[in-house]
Design a protein around this motif. Structure first.
Motif, PDB file in Angstrom:
ATOM      1  N   GLU A 135      59.765   8.528  27.590  1.00  0.00           N
ATOM      2  CA  GLU A 135      59.810   8.766  29.049  1.00  0.00           C
ATOM      3  C   GLU A 135      61.240   7.703  29.155  1.00  0.00           C
ATOM      4  OE1 GLU A 135      56.226   7.612  30.709  1.00  0.00           O
ATOM      5  OE2 GLU A 135      55.768   9.647  31.177  1.00  0.00           O
ATOM      6  N   ALA A 136      61.409   6.545  28.670  1.00  0.00           N
ATOM      7  CA  ALA A 136      62.461   5.713  28.858  1.00  0.00           C
ATOM      8  C   ALA A 136      63.757   6.599  28.335  1.00  0.00           C
ATOM      9  CB  ALA A 136      62.408   4.565  27.978  1.00  0.00           C
ATOM     10  N   LEU A 137      63.890   7.185  27.202  1.00  0.00           N
ATOM     11  CA  LEU A 137      64.749   8.309  26.738  1.00  0.00           C
ATOM     12  C   LEU A 137      65.027   9.051  27.802  1.00  0.00           C
ATOM     13  CD1 LEU A 137      64.036   8.715  23.021  1.00  0.00           C
ATOM     14  CD2 LEU A 137      66.163   7.606  23.990  1.00  0.00           C
ATOM     15  N   THR A 138      64.057   9.692  28.453  1.00  0.00           N
ATOM     16  CA  THR A 138      64.474  10.815  29.473  1.00  0.00           C
ATOM     17  C   THR A 138      65.152  10.151  30.654  1.00  0.00           C
ATOM     18  OG1 THR A 138      62.287  11.884  28.779  1.00  0.00           O
ATOM     19  CG2 THR A 138      63.261  12.416  30.959  1.00  0.00           C
ATOM     20  N   GLU A 139      64.578   8.971  30.918  1.00  0.00           N
ATOM     21  CA  GLU A 139      65.107   8.294  32.262  1.00  0.00           C
ATOM     22  C   GLU A 139      66.780   7.994  31.798  1.00  0.00           C
ATOM     23  OE1 GLU A 139      63.313   5.088  34.085  1.00  0.00           O
ATOM     24  OE2 GLU A 139      61.484   6.345  34.142  1.00  0.00           O
ATOM     25  N   LEU A 140      66.861   7.547  30.722  1.00  0.00           N
ATOM     26  CA  LEU A 140      68.471   7.205  30.396  1.00  0.00           C
ATOM     27  C   LEU A 140      69.076   8.223  30.471  1.00  0.00           C
ATOM     28  CD1 LEU A 140      67.996   4.774  27.333  1.00  0.00           C
ATOM     29  CD2 LEU A 140      69.194   4.270  29.307  1.00  0.00           C
ATOM     30  N   ALA A 141      68.660   9.486  30.029  1.00  0.00           N
ATOM     31  CA  ALA A 141      69.482  10.935  29.991  1.00  0.00           C
ATOM     32  C   ALA A 141      69.570  11.367  31.669  1.00  0.00           C
ATOM     33  CB  ALA A 141      68.499  11.964  29.416  1.00  0.00           C
ATOM     34  N   GLU A 142      68.952  10.946  32.579  1.00  0.00           N
ATOM     35  CA  GLU A 142      69.252  11.126  33.939  1.00  0.00           C
ATOM     36  C   GLU A 142      70.647  10.385  34.248  1.00  0.00           C
ATOM     37  OE1 GLU A 142      66.049   9.814  36.141  1.00  0.00           O
ATOM     38  OE2 GLU A 142      64.471  11.170  35.111  1.00  0.00           O
ATOM     39  N   LYS A 143      70.790   9.620  33.628  1.00  0.00           N
ATOM     40  CA  LYS A 143      71.976   8.667  34.115  1.00  0.00           C
ATOM     41  C   LYS A 143      73.329   9.068  33.354  1.00  0.00           C
ATOM     42  CE  LYS A 143      73.565   3.877  35.074  1.00  0.00           C
ATOM     43  NZ  LYS A 143      73.278   2.416  35.191  1.00  0.00           N
ATOM     44  N   TYR A 144      72.916   9.433  31.906  1.00  0.00           N
ATOM     45  CA  TYR A 144      74.091   9.509  31.081  1.00  0.00           C
ATOM     46  C   TYR A 144      73.862  10.783  30.487  1.00  0.00           C
ATOM     47  CZ  TYR A 144      74.103   4.398  31.044  1.00  0.00           C
ATOM     48  OH  TYR A 144      74.019   2.973  31.328  1.00  0.00           O
ATOM     49  N   PRO A 145      74.649  11.727  30.795  1.00  0.00           N
ATOM     50  CA  PRO A 145      74.777  13.277  30.289  1.00  0.00           C
ATOM     51  C   PRO A 145      75.077  13.530  28.903  1.00  0.00           C
ATOM     52  CG  PRO A 145      76.404  12.791  31.877  1.00  0.00           C
ATOM     53  CD  PRO A 145      75.694  11.639  32.013  1.00  0.00           C
ATOM     54  N   GLU A 146      75.687  12.559  28.310  1.00  0.00           N
ATOM     55  CA  GLU A 146      76.059  12.578  26.970  1.00  0.00           C
ATOM     56  C   GLU A 146      74.785  12.346  26.014  1.00  0.00           C
ATOM     57  OE1 GLU A 146      77.520  10.570  29.215  1.00  0.00           O
ATOM     58  OE2 GLU A 146      79.274  11.274  29.430  1.00  0.00           O
ATOM     59  N   LEU A 147      73.714  11.668  26.445  1.00  0.00           N
ATOM     60  CA  LEU A 147      72.577  11.330  25.498  1.00  0.00           C
ATOM     61  C   LEU A 147      72.030  12.528  25.293  1.00  0.00           C
ATOM     62  CD1 LEU A 147      70.354   8.535  26.151  1.00  0.00           C
ATOM     63  CD2 LEU A 147      69.368  10.840  25.239  1.00  0.00           C
ATOM     64  N   VAL A 148      72.030  12.838  23.884  1.00  0.00           N
ATOM     65  CA  VAL A 148      71.023  13.878  23.218  1.00  0.00           C
ATOM     66  C   VAL A 148      70.202  13.271  22.324  1.00  0.00           C
ATOM     67  CG1 VAL A 148      73.023  15.533  23.417  1.00  0.00           C
ATOM     68  CG2 VAL A 148      72.920  14.118  21.327  1.00  0.00           C
ATOM     69  N   VAL A 149      68.817  13.990  21.960  1.00  0.00           N
ATOM     70  CA  VAL A 149      68.060  13.491  21.048  1.00  0.00           C
ATOM     71  C   VAL A 149      67.786  14.423  19.929  1.00  0.00           C
ATOM     72  CG1 VAL A 149      65.461  12.993  20.813  1.00  0.00           C
ATOM     73  CG2 VAL A 149      66.566  12.265  22.632  1.00  0.00           C
ATOM     74  N   LEU A 150      67.503  13.905  18.798  1.00  0.00           N
ATOM     75  CA  LEU A 150      67.205  14.882  17.524  1.00  0.00           C
ATOM     76  C   LEU A 150      65.731  14.339  16.899  1.00  0.00           C
ATOM     77  CD1 LEU A 150      70.460  14.451  17.797  1.00  0.00           C
ATOM     78  CD2 LEU A 150      70.517  15.963  15.326  1.00  0.00           C
TER      79      LEU A 150
END
Length: 305
Positions: free
Chosen positions: A15-30
């Protein structure tokens, strides 16, 4: 970043990664076919277009991360420690040489109990410490892990975070990059340097056993494995005895690296000898490899008297 950290400390790191993604559109997960186990499935549900499951192809995943980073994205690759070994060439040549902002989330690091002999996550420290430009972190608890995620996004260079399948307990750890934080109020010429929560737990318990016998021992949470805490290393030169604890192989590991830097004190490294760890419970594996409070306290006493 502070707001993200505060939120992250209350929730799972997926969920922390998901919250970071809300702020940072460049964040991707593999992920490599383990999204349910690594909890990246939470991110996948929220941002399916920014999630990539490459299947059982870890070397491809790291090269894919390198390409994404070169293109301006901020990739986080979640992978079991034992499976990251398949991508060592790509870590070196595709990520490290180019100094790309790729973060590797090394799940199931250390002892994994009855997952089996081949799944023990014991080689990542020794593998990654020699990689030029690689930063290696090892949180003691969930709070510190989630703080590291926010740090990793903004860091800008190759970085790996290693953590076990289950966090043993909360230490109230607060991540400070490059700092080996003292976890007790004791002042002593004996220092216990712990990597990860289970080793920190054992070190604190060992310090209590020793205190009951009028022997003081400082305990440190070494959550930044690379780079070293240079100020702490300098202070350790005045110690009588330093013991390192890590859930990893001793050859090429954290303890060996610390011993190479210290000139004066006796430095003893606890970890896994030159062997494969047998199928057993985590508790049995810790005991068989000397990473228990009683064994640590015994080693301290045998080196003082």
């Amino acid at each position: 970043m502070s707001d993200i950290i505060k939120k992250a400390t209350r929730e799972s790191y997926g969920e922390a990664l998901t919250e970071l993604a809300e702020k940072y559109p460049e964040l991707v997960v593999l992920d490599a076919d383990l999204a349910a186990a690594t909890k990246t499935s939470i991110f996948k549900k929220a941002y399916p277009e920014r999630f990539f499951d490459v299947g059982i192809a870890e070397s491809h995943a790291v090269t894919f991360c390198a390409g994404l980073a070169a293109g301006g994205f901020k990739p986080f690759f979640a992978v079991y420690s034992t499976f990251l070994q398949r991508a060592y060439d790509q870590i070196l040549h595709d990520v490290a040489v180019q100094k790309l902002n790729v973060t590797m989330l090394i799940d199931h690091a250390g002892f994994v109990g009855e997952d089996g002999q081949t799944h023990q996550g014991l080689f990542d420290i020794a593998a990654l410490l020699p990689v030029p430009g690689m930063t290696l972190l090892a949180p003691a608890d969930d709070v510190e892990l989630k703080q590291m995620l926010a740090f990793a996004y903004l860091y800008g260079e190759p970085l790996a975070i290693r953590y076990p399948a289950k966090i043993c307990r909360s230490f109230g750890a607060e991540f400070r990059f490059g700092v080996w934080r003292r976890m007790n109020e004791i002042s002593s010429d004996i220092a216990l340097l712990a990597v990860g929560g289970r080793c920190l737990d054992a070190a604190l318990d060992a310090a209590e056993i020793l205190a009951s016998q009028s022997i003081a021992a400082e305990v440190y949470n070494c959550s930044t494995l690379k780079p070293f805490d240079e100020d702490c290393l300098k202070a350790l030169e005045s110690k009588r005895l330093v013991i390192t604890l890590e859930e990893g192989v001793k050859k090429g590991g954290f303890g060996e690296a610390v011993a190479a830097r210290l000139r004066k004190p006796v430095c003893i490294g606890l970890g896994v000898d030159d062997k494969f760890v047998r199928h057993a419970t985590v508790e049995q594996q810790l005991e068989e490899n000397g990473l228990t409070a009683d064994n640590i306290a015994g080693i301290v006493k045998s080196n003082l008297f």
